[in-house]
Design an enzyme around this catalytic site. Sequence first.
Site, PDB file in Angstrom:
ATOM      1  N   ASP A  80      29.885  41.080  46.749  1.00 16.89           N
ATOM      2  CA  ASP A  80      30.460  40.663  48.027  1.00 16.89           C
ATOM      3  C   ASP A  80      31.819  41.336  48.227  1.00 16.89           C
ATOM      4  O   ASP A  80      32.480  41.083  49.232  1.00 16.89           O
ATOM      5  CB  ASP A  80      30.623  39.131  48.002  1.00 16.89           C
ATOM      6  CG  ASP A  80      30.931  38.541  49.373  1.00 16.89           C
ATOM      7  OD1 ASP A  80      30.332  39.018  50.365  1.00 16.89           O
ATOM      8  OD2 ASP A  80      31.757  37.621  49.464  1.00 16.89           O
ATOM      9  N   ARG A 118      36.287  39.995  42.874  1.00 14.51           N
ATOM     10  CA  ARG A 118      37.090  41.089  43.417  1.00 14.51           C
ATOM     11  C   ARG A 118      36.453  42.432  43.070  1.00 14.51           C
ATOM     12  O   ARG A 118      35.968  42.633  41.954  1.00 14.51           O
ATOM     13  CB  ARG A 118      38.520  41.052  42.858  1.00 14.51           C
ATOM     14  CG  ARG A 118      39.405  39.996  43.516  1.00 14.51           C
ATOM     15  CD  ARG A 118      39.688  40.312  45.000  1.00 14.51           C
ATOM     16  NE  ARG A 118      40.460  39.284  45.675  1.00 14.51           N
ATOM     17  CZ  ARG A 118      39.958  38.266  46.369  1.00 14.51           C
ATOM     18  NH1 ARG A 118      38.643  38.120  46.454  1.00 14.51           N
ATOM     19  NH2 ARG A 118      40.737  37.409  46.976  1.00 14.51           N
ATOM     20  N   HIS A 163      32.233  40.759  52.003  1.00 18.35           N
ATOM     21  CA  HIS A 163      33.259  39.800  51.560  1.00 18.35           C
ATOM     22  C   HIS A 163      33.246  38.560  52.467  1.00 18.35           C
ATOM     23  O   HIS A 163      34.240  38.244  53.126  1.00 18.35           O
ATOM     24  CB  HIS A 163      34.655  40.447  51.548  1.00 18.35           C
ATOM     25  CG  HIS A 163      35.606  39.731  50.628  1.00 18.35           C
ATOM     26  ND1 HIS A 163      36.551  40.374  49.883  1.00 18.35           N
ATOM     27  CD2 HIS A 163      35.727  38.411  50.325  1.00 18.35           C
ATOM     28  CE1 HIS A 163      37.228  39.489  49.165  1.00 18.35           C
ATOM     29  NE2 HIS A 163      36.735  38.294  49.426  1.00 18.35           N
ATOM     30  N   GLU A 171      37.632  48.149  49.817  1.00 18.28           N
ATOM     31  CA  GLU A 171      37.057  47.517  51.014  1.00 18.28           C
ATOM     32  C   GLU A 171      38.042  47.393  52.178  1.00 18.28           C
ATOM     33  O   GLU A 171      37.621  47.258  53.331  1.00 18.28           O
ATOM     34  CB  GLU A 171      36.524  46.121  50.665  1.00 18.28           C
ATOM     35  CG  GLU A 171      37.624  45.114  50.349  1.00 18.28           C
ATOM     36  CD  GLU A 171      37.075  43.757  49.889  1.00 18.28           C
ATOM     37  OE1 GLU A 171      36.153  43.725  49.061  1.00 18.28           O
ATOM     38  OE2 GLU A 171      37.586  42.737  50.377  1.00 18.28           O
TER      39      GLU A 171
HETATM   40  N1  LIG Z   1      34.003  36.292  47.877  1.00 18.17           N
HETATM   41  C1  LIG Z   1      34.902  35.524  48.444  1.00 18.17           C
HETATM   42  O1  LIG Z   1      34.859  35.291  49.657  1.00 18.17           O
HETATM   43  C2  LIG Z   1      35.983  34.874  47.601  1.00 18.17           C
HETATM   44  C3  LIG Z   1      36.685  33.795  48.124  1.00 18.17           C
HETATM   45  C4  LIG Z   1      37.631  33.139  47.323  1.00 18.17           C
HETATM   46  C5  LIG Z   1      37.889  33.572  46.036  1.00 18.17           C
HETATM   47  N2  LIG Z   1      37.202  34.646  45.568  1.00 18.17           N
HETATM   48  C6  LIG Z   1      37.456  35.130  44.178  1.00 18.17           C
HETATM   49  O2  LIG Z   1      37.097  34.113  43.259  1.00 18.17           O
HETATM   50  C7  LIG Z   1      38.080  34.099  42.213  1.00 18.17           C
HETATM   51  C8  LIG Z   1      38.077  32.755  41.509  1.00 18.17           C
HETATM   52  O3  LIG Z   1      38.587  31.754  42.391  1.00 18.17           O
HETATM   53  P1  LIG Z   1      38.911  30.284  41.862  1.00 18.17           P
HETATM   54  O4  LIG Z   1      39.328  29.497  43.043  1.00 18.17           O
HETATM   55  O5  LIG Z   1      37.809  29.795  41.012  1.00 18.17           O
HETATM   56  O6  LIG Z   1      40.192  30.581  40.937  1.00 18.17           O
HETATM   57  P2  LIG Z   1      40.728  29.672  39.755  1.00 18.17           P
HETATM   58  O7  LIG Z   1      42.129  30.106  39.543  1.00 18.17           O
HETATM   59  O8  LIG Z   1      40.440  28.229  39.976  1.00 18.17           O
HETATM   60  O9  LIG Z   1      39.844  30.135  38.495  1.00 18.17           O
HETATM   61  C9  LIG Z   1      39.941  31.412  37.935  1.00 18.17           C
HETATM   62  C10 LIG Z   1      39.587  31.283  36.467  1.00 18.17           C
HETATM   63  O10 LIG Z   1      39.554  32.601  35.933  1.00 18.17           O
HETATM   64  C11 LIG Z   1      40.168  32.544  34.641  1.00 18.17           C
HETATM   65  N3  LIG Z   1      40.615  33.877  34.276  1.00 18.17           N
HETATM   66  C12 LIG Z   1      41.751  34.520  34.644  1.00 18.17           C
HETATM   67  N4  LIG Z   1      41.762  35.762  34.121  1.00 18.17           N
HETATM   68  C13 LIG Z   1      40.617  35.879  33.413  1.00 18.17           C
HETATM   69  C14 LIG Z   1      40.061  36.918  32.622  1.00 18.17           C
HETATM   70  N5  LIG Z   1      40.699  38.092  32.453  1.00 18.17           N
HETATM   71  N6  LIG Z   1      38.870  36.702  32.043  1.00 18.17           N
HETATM   72  C15 LIG Z   1      38.226  35.522  32.188  1.00 18.17           C
HETATM   73  N7  LIG Z   1      38.703  34.506  32.914  1.00 18.17           N
HETATM   74  C16 LIG Z   1      39.884  34.690  33.501  1.00 18.17           C
HETATM   75  C17 LIG Z   1      41.279  31.525  34.782  1.00 18.17           C
HETATM   76  O11 LIG Z   1      41.669  31.018  33.526  1.00 18.17           O
HETATM   77  C18 LIG Z   1      40.617  30.475  35.671  1.00 18.17           C
HETATM   78  O12 LIG Z   1      39.954  29.494  34.904  1.00 18.17           O
HETATM   79  C19 LIG Z   1      39.388  34.431  42.967  1.00 18.17           C
HETATM   80  O13 LIG Z   1      40.366  34.926  42.104  1.00 18.17           O
HETATM   81  C20 LIG Z   1      38.929  35.479  43.939  1.00 18.17           C
HETATM   82  O14 LIG Z   1      38.993  36.753  43.307  1.00 18.17           O
HETATM   83  C21 LIG Z   1      36.269  35.290  46.308  1.00 18.17           C
END
Ligand SMILES: NC(=O)c1ccc[n+]([C@@H]2O[C@H](COP(=O)([O-])OP(=O)(O)OC[C@H]3O[C@@H](n4cnc5c(N)ncnc54)[C@H](O)[C@@H]3O)[C@@H](O)[C@H]2O)c1
Length: 333
Positions: A257, A233, A294, A262
């Site tokens: 990304d 994000r 993104h 954005e």
């Molecule tokens: N670029 C893209 O197109 C795109 C697409 C989907 C998701 N994303 C991003 O990827 C992120 C991760 O997705 P996911 O499916 O793996 O989520 P997920 O919930 O499976 O994993 C997130 C992990 O982050 C950890 N976490 C939470 N807060 C934290 C902190 N302050 N410090 C360290 N770790 C922390 C959680 O414990 C969890 O293990 C999403 O939240 C989203 O922001 C981006």
Amino acid sequence: MNILAYCVRPDEMESFKKFSSLLGHQVTIVHESFSPHNAALAKGYDGISILGNCNANAEAIEEIAKTGVRYLATRSAGINNIDLDAAAKWNIKVSNVPAYSPNAVAEFAVTSALCLARNIKQAIHRVEEQNFSLAGLIGFELRKKTIGFIGTGRIGVTAIKAFSGFGAKMIGYDLYPNEEAKKYIDYVTLDELFAQADIISLHCPLTEENHHLISKENINKMKDGAIIINTARGALMDAPAIIEALKNGKLGGLATDTYEFEVGIFHHDHSKDRINDPVLQELINLPNVLVTPHYGFYTDEAVANMVEFSLTNLRDFETTGVCNNECKALQQV
Ligand SMILES: NC(=O)c1ccc[n+]([C@@H]2O[C@H](COP(=O)([O-])OP(=O)(O)OC[C@H]3O[C@@H](n4cnc5c(N)ncnc54)[C@H](O)[C@@H]3O)[C@@H](O)[C@H]2O)c1
């Protein structure tokens, strides 16, 4: 269920057709992004479907509540664009799609890291200008480096596995370490990760606690020349602090990304009107920065999952009143 689907892209049409028929929904498609200004279009529908770049703020939620809508299903994983407190206040049930193909974003993080490691942006620009010289294009191999993963959930673990073939040392930080990740990485504290990693890949959600995690203060804890990969994000980074560090050499590169501001820019064609955001423009212009719109999630597999699972969420709400992917405001949990 009668559903109004906002912000539908052409590449989603086939999946909407297929899965609405399979799940027994009647879906009306609009291509414009959801916002307070067009929430009234939802009058007469039971549910709406939106995307992560739609603006589901308190005003928009109040507007759809007035139309009689009871369900809001985002086709994205991220929900930071949805005011969950307002949804609770107006009794609108919200769901997301947390579990679409994690490989899409994970593979994109690898792609981004390799592009920075080999100066791909500069090389392509040069060749386009018939300049085939090598000066300044020397890269580095990942096996000599330490990669630090912040967030080791679904995407983080998939990225860790994808990176594991390069032979780099891999470390990670997560509020909740998991056993699968431990097969590949050593968990360290956040400060240890900042101190040791040559490449830092962000895979955590945006929360109030980690807003501007990549700040001037934390950049100063990093190795000189560290590179940041942000497929998570935009607001995890303080972009002006990163620009300063890229210019003075403290940071070696950034591939992002996402961008904090954005919404209204990414996923839109601004080639005719130009964007009015000097910080984003400066990032785009820096040679060691890759800005992508993104689209880490944007693969055939993930897009079909996002439509199918969001429509399944609405079917579950309708038939059982319960949905495993329901998103609640913190005080409701
Ligand atoms: N670029 C893209 O197109 C795109 C697409 C989907 C998701 N994303 C991003 O990827 C992120 C991760 O997705 P996911 O499916 O793996 O989520 P997920 O919930 O499976 O994993 C997130 C992990 O982050 C950890 N976490 C939470 N807060 C934290 C902190 N302050 N410090 C360290 N770790 C922390 C959680 O414990 C969890 O293990 C999403 O939240 C989203 O922001 C981006």
